[in-house]
Design a protein around this motif. Sequence first.
Motif, PDB file in Angstrom:
ATOM      1  N   MET A 249     -11.504 -37.825   5.135  1.00 50.57           N
ATOM      2  CA  MET A 249     -10.707 -38.120   6.317  1.00 50.57           C
ATOM      3  C   MET A 249     -10.802 -37.000   7.342  1.00 50.57           C
ATOM      4  O   MET A 249     -11.056 -35.842   7.010  1.00 50.57           O
ATOM      5  N   GLU A 250     -10.606 -37.372   8.594  1.00 47.51           N
ATOM      6  CA  GLU A 250     -10.328 -36.389   9.638  1.00 47.51           C
ATOM      7  C   GLU A 250      -8.845 -36.046   9.568  1.00 47.51           C
ATOM      8  O   GLU A 250      -8.018 -36.919   9.295  1.00 47.51           O
ATOM      9  N   PRO A 251      -8.475 -34.790   9.846  1.00 42.63           N
ATOM     10  CA  PRO A 251      -7.047 -34.454   9.847  1.00 42.63           C
ATOM     11  C   PRO A 251      -6.289 -35.123  10.983  1.00 42.63           C
ATOM     12  O   PRO A 251      -5.073 -35.293  10.908  1.00 42.63           O
ATOM     13  N   ALA A 252      -6.990 -35.494  12.033  1.00 42.05           N
ATOM     14  CA  ALA A 252      -6.475 -36.376  13.078  1.00 42.05           C
ATOM     15  C   ALA A 252      -7.611 -37.316  13.423  1.00 42.05           C
ATOM     16  O   ALA A 252      -8.744 -36.874  13.611  1.00 42.05           O
ATOM     17  N   LEU A 253      -7.343 -38.611  13.498  1.00 44.66           N
ATOM     18  CA  LEU A 253      -8.405 -39.525  13.883  1.00 44.66           C
ATOM     19  C   LEU A 253      -8.866 -39.212  15.303  1.00 44.66           C
ATOM     20  O   LEU A 253      -8.054 -38.859  16.164  1.00 44.66           O
ATOM     21  N   THR A 254     -10.153 -39.340  15.551  1.00 41.44           N
ATOM     22  CA  THR A 254     -10.674 -39.097  16.905  1.00 41.44           C
ATOM     23  C   THR A 254     -11.579 -40.213  17.391  1.00 41.44           C
ATOM     24  O   THR A 254     -11.597 -40.529  18.574  1.00 41.44           O
ATOM     25  N   ASN A 255     -12.366 -40.822  16.514  1.00 37.63           N
ATOM     26  CA  ASN A 255     -13.394 -41.737  16.986  1.00 37.63           C
ATOM     27  C   ASN A 255     -12.878 -43.123  17.326  1.00 37.63           C
ATOM     28  O   ASN A 255     -13.558 -43.879  18.011  1.00 37.63           O
ATOM     29  N   ILE A 256     -11.712 -43.483  16.881  1.00 29.64           N
ATOM     30  CA  ILE A 256     -11.066 -44.731  17.284  1.00 29.64           C
ATOM     31  C   ILE A 256     -10.091 -44.450  18.421  1.00 29.64           C
ATOM     32  O   ILE A 256      -9.410 -45.341  18.925  1.00 29.64           O
ATOM     33  N   GLY A 257     -10.042 -43.227  18.847  1.00 24.68           N
ATOM     34  CA  GLY A 257      -9.015 -42.717  19.736  1.00 24.68           C
ATOM     35  C   GLY A 257      -8.235 -41.656  18.982  1.00 24.68           C
ATOM     36  O   GLY A 257      -8.227 -41.624  17.754  1.00 24.68           O
ATOM     37  N   ILE A 258      -7.599 -40.765  19.699  1.00 27.59           N
ATOM     38  CA  ILE A 258      -6.885 -39.671  19.049  1.00 27.59           C
ATOM     39  C   ILE A 258      -5.600 -40.202  18.419  1.00 27.59           C
ATOM     40  O   ILE A 258      -4.734 -40.754  19.104  1.00 27.59           O
ATOM     41  N   VAL A 259      -5.494 -40.042  17.113  1.00 27.35           N
ATOM     42  CA  VAL A 259      -4.281 -40.405  16.373  1.00 27.35           C
ATOM     43  C   VAL A 259      -3.852 -39.172  15.593  1.00 27.35           C
ATOM     44  O   VAL A 259      -4.560 -38.712  14.689  1.00 27.35           O
ATOM     45  N   LEU A 260      -2.714 -38.624  15.940  1.00 30.98           N
ATOM     46  CA  LEU A 260      -2.251 -37.383  15.333  1.00 30.98           C
ATOM     47  C   LEU A 260      -1.463 -37.655  14.049  1.00 30.98           C
ATOM     48  O   LEU A 260      -0.824 -38.703  13.907  1.00 30.98           O
ATOM     49  N   PRO A 261      -1.495 -36.715  13.106  1.00 28.41           N
ATOM     50  CA  PRO A 261      -0.726 -36.893  11.873  1.00 28.41           C
ATOM     51  C   PRO A 261       0.762 -36.710  12.116  1.00 28.41           C
ATOM     52  O   PRO A 261       1.180 -35.845  12.894  1.00 28.41           O
ATOM     53  N   GLU A 262       1.558 -37.517  11.438  1.00 24.64           N
ATOM     54  CA  GLU A 262       3.007 -37.343  11.509  1.00 24.64           C
ATOM     55  C   GLU A 262       3.423 -36.166  10.637  1.00 24.64           C
ATOM     56  O   GLU A 262       2.710 -35.786   9.702  1.00 24.64           O
ATOM     57  N   PRO A 263       4.562 -35.549  10.937  1.00 21.80           N
ATOM     58  CA  PRO A 263       5.012 -34.410  10.137  1.00 21.80           C
ATOM     59  C   PRO A 263       5.078 -34.744   8.650  1.00 21.80           C
ATOM     60  O   PRO A 263       5.621 -35.775   8.250  1.00 21.80           O
ATOM     61  N   GLY A 264       4.455 -33.880   7.837  1.00 18.75           N
ATOM     62  CA  GLY A 264       4.484 -34.042   6.395  1.00 18.75           C
ATOM     63  C   GLY A 264       3.376 -34.900   5.824  1.00 18.75           C
ATOM     64  O   GLY A 264       3.169 -34.898   4.601  1.00 18.75           O
ATOM     65  N   TYR A 265       2.655 -35.644   6.669  1.00 17.03           N
ATOM     66  CA  TYR A 265       1.651 -36.577   6.151  1.00 17.03           C
ATOM     67  C   TYR A 265       0.510 -35.853   5.447  1.00 17.03           C
ATOM     68  O   TYR A 265       0.132 -36.214   4.320  1.00 17.03           O
ATOM     69  N   LEU A 266      -0.054 -34.839   6.061  1.00 17.16           N
ATOM     70  CA  LEU A 266      -1.191 -34.150   5.448  1.00 17.16           C
ATOM     71  C   LEU A 266      -0.766 -33.379   4.202  1.00 17.16           C
ATOM     72  O   LEU A 266      -1.559 -33.235   3.262  1.00 17.16           O
ATOM     73  N   ASP A 267       0.461 -32.904   4.166  1.00 16.17           N
ATOM     74  CA  ASP A 267       0.983 -32.306   2.921  1.00 16.17           C
ATOM     75  C   ASP A 267       1.024 -33.344   1.813  1.00 16.17           C
ATOM     76  O   ASP A 267       0.699 -33.061   0.644  1.00 16.17           O
ATOM     77  N   ALA A 268       1.409 -34.573   2.169  1.00 16.01           N
ATOM     78  CA  ALA A 268       1.456 -35.649   1.175  1.00 16.01           C
ATOM     79  C   ALA A 268       0.055 -35.998   0.681  1.00 16.01           C
ATOM     80  O   ALA A 268      -0.146 -36.250  -0.516  1.00 16.01           O
ATOM     81  N   VAL A 269      -0.926 -35.980   1.574  1.00 11.53           N
ATOM     82  CA  VAL A 269      -2.304 -36.248   1.164  1.00 11.53           C
ATOM     83  C   VAL A 269      -2.753 -35.203   0.147  1.00 11.53           C
ATOM     84  O   VAL A 269      -3.358 -35.531  -0.884  1.00 11.53           O
ATOM     85  N   ARG A 270      -2.455 -33.952   0.414  1.00 12.53           N
ATOM     86  CA  ARG A 270      -2.839 -32.883  -0.510  1.00 12.53           C
ATOM     87  C   ARG A 270      -2.151 -33.075  -1.862  1.00 12.53           C
ATOM     88  O   ARG A 270      -2.783 -32.937  -2.919  1.00 12.53           O
TER      89      ARG A 270
END
Length: 478
Positions: A249-270
């Motif tokens: 995954m990208e830490p924020a989507l970029t190629n479909i348009g910029i989609v930023l992670p919500e607070p805590g989401y990437l911690d949950a992925v880890r």
Amino acid sequence: MSAGTSLPAGPGAHPGPPRRGPVAAVDRDRLAALTREGTEAYVAAHPRCADAHRAAREHLTYGVPMSWMAKWPGPFPLHVAEASGARFRCLDGTEHVDLCLGDTGAMCGHAPARTVAAVVAQAGRGMTAMLPTPDAAVVAAELTARFGAGPSRVARWQLTLSATDANRHVLRYARHLTGRGRVVVMDGCYHGSVDEAFATLDASGAVVARAGNIGAPVPLDRTTLVVPFNDADALGAALATGDVAAVLMEPALTNIGIVLPEPGYLDAVRRLTRAAGAWFVVDETHTLCAGPGGCTAAWGLDPDVVVVGKTIGGGVPVAAFGTTPEIAVEIERRVELEQIDVGGVGGTLAGNALSTAAARATLQEVLTPDAFTGMVAQATRWTDGVQGVLDAVGLPWHVTQLGARAEYAFAPQAPRDGAAAGAADDFPLQQYLHLQALVRGVLLTPFHNMALMCPATSDADVDRHTEAFAEAAAALTA
């Protein structure tokens, strides 16, 4: 700060899902008429580029060396005569502000002096020998310093010629070491031409090939699980199948348009990937715009693998993937030396002397922390300029910023996943706005309404886009 969204304070798009039709509140007949007028102006201003395209059609499919180049607005693409810094000159002598920058490949600016000097010097000493030069270890150390600080323990690197290659190699290693067959990707993702990532979700939630997927080797549901970005519950359910080797995954989507992670989401992925024994693979190829160490450093991420490409060679093909020391040890232990060259990992030109010389100079002397400070400031200026135009004319669109990259999209609110970003697209409207910018000497990324800043981007460059955007928006809403 503008009404657009910038980098979150802490850890928190190329083709994507099928387009779902126009969503912007504009008069379609007026849009068609304005597009015709813009096309006529574009053609009239670029007779030499048109001649070059006609000549190219004899021997080049689509009339271009790579098919994506056919997607630019207008009946033919511009042909570049020379490029330097944040601008290029086409065959017709028009100087253009370049906010596409090779879709990130030229994020350093065109022909950065330090990179050019290193490439010229190395070319005279030899370009490739399938043997290492001292530059390779320096590049790896520099990448470790950028991406291996904080909680991240990424510290062992291999070089490739593209991020696509790097992602392919990482997935092969993940399958080999975990003994598992499938990969999780985000709906709306893009990771180069990696087969496993050409998947999306249909209306029933089933994994299917993304629209436009050419010659898919196997049904995507055999290799891939797809989950929405920012949906930790969906990721947990996918990982519970027990057969996932990696989450790419990208830490924020970029190629479909910029989609930023919500607070805590990437911690949950880890947390979820670690519990499931799956690799957490962060593709920073585009999100390097967040800073010298991408989102990994800016947001304090802890991936198992980092992939980075395009930018780090200053325009010369080179990419890299870095792993934790434990993964590197397992790779060395479990890949037999006798078969190391036939296992689907590597390439004859990967790690060549010319590419590593370019990467060393670029990382040490071009993409410096000071350079990023200026680039992010210009992206903020661009974001504020676009938001000011939207406010002035009353268009219900939004602007999102990710470090040195920013984008406007045709919906009132920023999306939380790839499906929402895809639904907000409007290809005819996008083509019109890109065409109007081109007529006024501004180049945007052809796949979205996205602008990227380089160290040479100036206030005047950004303001030229704001003026062009204001004219186009006024024409749409007149």
